[in-house]
Design a protein around this motif. Structure first.
Motif, PDB file in Angstrom:
ATOM      1  N   ARG A  57       0.833  -1.209   0.000  1.00  0.00           N
ATOM      2  CA  ARG A  57       0.000   0.000   0.000  1.00  0.00           C
ATOM      3  C   ARG A  57       0.864   1.254   0.000  1.00  0.00           C
ATOM      4  N   ALA A  58       1.935   1.257   0.781  1.00  0.00           N
ATOM      5  CA  ALA A  58       2.821   2.425   0.808  1.00  0.00           C
ATOM      6  C   ALA A  58       3.514   2.636  -0.529  1.00  0.00           C
ATOM      7  N   MET A  59       3.839   1.559  -1.221  1.00  0.00           N
ATOM      8  CA  MET A  59       4.514   1.662  -2.512  1.00  0.00           C
ATOM      9  C   MET A  59       3.539   1.892  -3.661  1.00  0.00           C
ATOM     10  N   GLY A  60       2.252   1.718  -3.397  1.00  0.00           N
ATOM     11  CA  GLY A  60       1.261   1.916  -4.442  1.00  0.00           C
ATOM     12  C   GLY A  60       1.262   0.827  -5.491  1.00  0.00           C
ATOM     13  N   ILE A  61       1.552  -0.419  -5.069  1.00  0.00           N
ATOM     14  CA  ILE A  61       1.545  -1.550  -5.998  1.00  0.00           C
ATOM     15  C   ILE A  61       0.581  -2.610  -5.477  1.00  0.00           C
ATOM     16  N   ALA A  62       0.251  -3.562  -6.329  1.00  0.00           N
ATOM     17  CA  ALA A  62      -0.702  -4.609  -5.938  1.00  0.00           C
ATOM     18  C   ALA A  62      -0.210  -5.948  -6.457  1.00  0.00           C
ATOM     19  N   PRO A  63      -0.494  -7.036  -5.727  1.00  0.00           N
ATOM     20  CA  PRO A  63      -0.108  -8.365  -6.215  1.00  0.00           C
ATOM     21  C   PRO A  63      -0.920  -8.746  -7.446  1.00  0.00           C
ATOM     22  N   ALA A  64      -0.287  -9.539  -8.315  1.00  0.00           N
ATOM     23  CA  ALA A  64      -1.042 -10.154  -9.411  1.00  0.00           C
ATOM     24  C   ALA A  64      -1.836 -11.339  -8.877  1.00  0.00           C
TER      25      ALA A  64
END
Length: 403
Positions: A171-178
């Motif tokens: 969340r802090a990095m602004g990414i999401a798992p595939a």
């Protein structure tokens, strides 16, 4: 999504050179800032979660990896031994044998467990040149690694807590798992032969995933040689999938290294070893950040966080004074004074915050703030603007501004 290999070079974050070698990227100043910021963040996250940080050597005697099982099961991925006196030493392919030895070096009581040992350290894989690419497949890896030594009844809780940390970091990095993957053993001789322990560790990780309520897929043939694992998968601009973060349960290495703790009954007991990596390798994490954000990093990761744009040369002295105030507040700042204002806005399109400084703002000790996403905020006092931005960056928010 963006191709990090092209964009990272265009933005001056990293590069490679044939003289250094394939799969061995070097970090340029702006890339080093992103990397340092990521490393500082993850160490702080781990420290608050009760981890103790250590350092261990990147070399080890061949005997170390014979005991751990890497030499028997992972030799093809390792660099060849180097003769050193009458011994053979190797570049380590993993940090876990070193941490096992460090745990063994002191006596431990059940009251100390779980003991969470973390390190952001180098490890080396003898990758074939055909699979190397940018930052995602490299030969020298800086891994955000940790090993939790715990009792059997603590394993599930520690694995679930590791998944929570991974979610916080994403969340802090602004990414999401595939996707989430339960990686299980397959056929063949690359796995240690302990059927009972494989069943137990697989059961625990299955229960953890079910308890966390995340959808997952069980895949055979993707386990570590010593145990099953939860892999958090990501995908790149071309749809290629890779593992970024992982949680693993290991009964094998505690047995091989004869690890012990003294239980409440006064007898020696064998701990379980939980391996976990929150952001995986720094290289692959930065590659994913580039692919997802296209260089427009969350403000806490941006190489330049504030760009000061004086409207005319008359404001240049005030801009330099403002820059000094930002530096004292530990903001990464640059004064951009050449060219038209519109050209400078375009030039700083990836900078989260732009301070426009004209005659009125200078006289009132204010700045007009333009956000990277196009929002224009009312003029704020210099100290108020700096404090607001410093607070947003310190909280690792992905939103650039909150009312």
């Amino acid at each position: 999504m963006h191709d990090h290999r092209k964009l990272g070079r265009e933005l001056g974050l990293f590069d490679t050179d044939p003289l250094i070698g394939s799969g061995l990227p070097y970090w340029l100043p702006d890339g080093a800032i992103v990397r340092h910021s990521l490393e500082d963040y993850i160490r702080g996250l781990e420290r608050r979660a009760g981890y103790q940080h250590v350092y261990s050597p990147v070399l080890g005697k061949r005997e170390l990896y014979e005991i751990s099982g890497h030499w028997a099961h992972y030799r093809d991925e390792m660099y060849p031994p180097m003769a050193l006196g009458g011994e053979q030493v190797l570049l380590r392919p993993s940090l876990c044998p070193h941490h096992a030895v460090m745990f063994r070096s002191r006596s431990h009581s059940y009251r100390e467990l779980p003991l969470r040992m973390a390190e952001l350290g180098g490890m080396y894989r003898s990758e074939l040149s055909g699979v190397l690419g940018g930052l995602t497949r490299v030969r020298g890896i800086q891994l955000n690694d940790a090993h939790i030594f715990c009792t059997l009844d603590q394993v599930a809780g520690e694995a679930a807590a590791a998944l929570e940390l991974i979610g916080s970091a994403y969340r802090a990095m602004g990414i999401a798992p595939a996707r989430y993957r339960l990686s299980l053993p397959g056929a063949g001789g690359k796995y240690v032969a302990e059927p009972r322990l494989w069943r137990e560790s697989s059961r625990i990780l299955t229960e953890v995933l079910d308890g966390c309520g995340v959808p997952y897929e069980a895949v055979e043939g993707e386990a570590a040689f010593y145990g099953p694992k939860i892999d958090i998968q990501i995908s790149d601009h071309a749809g290629r999938e890779s593992t970024l973060s992982t949680v693993q349960v290991d009964f094998h290495q505690p047995e091989r290294f004869d690890l012990r703790y003294i239980g409440a009954d006064g007898a020696a007991h064998r701990p379980v070893m939980v391996h976990r990596s929150i952001i995986g390798s720094v290289e692959r994490a930065v590659a994913q950040l580039l692919e997802v954000h296209g260089g427009a990093f969350p403000a806490w990761l941006a190489p330049v966080q504030v760009a000061i744009l004086p409207v005319s040369p008359a404001q240049e002295a005030a801009a330099e004074g403002l820059r000094a105030e930002c530096v004292r507040a530990d903001l990464r700042v640059r004064v951009v004074g050449d060219g038209s204002l519109s050209a400078r806005v375009r030039e700083t399109r990836l900078v989260p915050y732009r301070f426009v400084l004209g005659p009125a703002e200078e006289a009132a000790r204010q700045v007009a703030i333009r956000l990277r996403d196009g929002r224009r905020l009312p003029a704020l006092g210099v100290q108020d603007a700096i404090a607001r931005i410093r607070g947003l960056i310190g909280s690792h928010e992905t939103d650039l501004w909150q009312a």
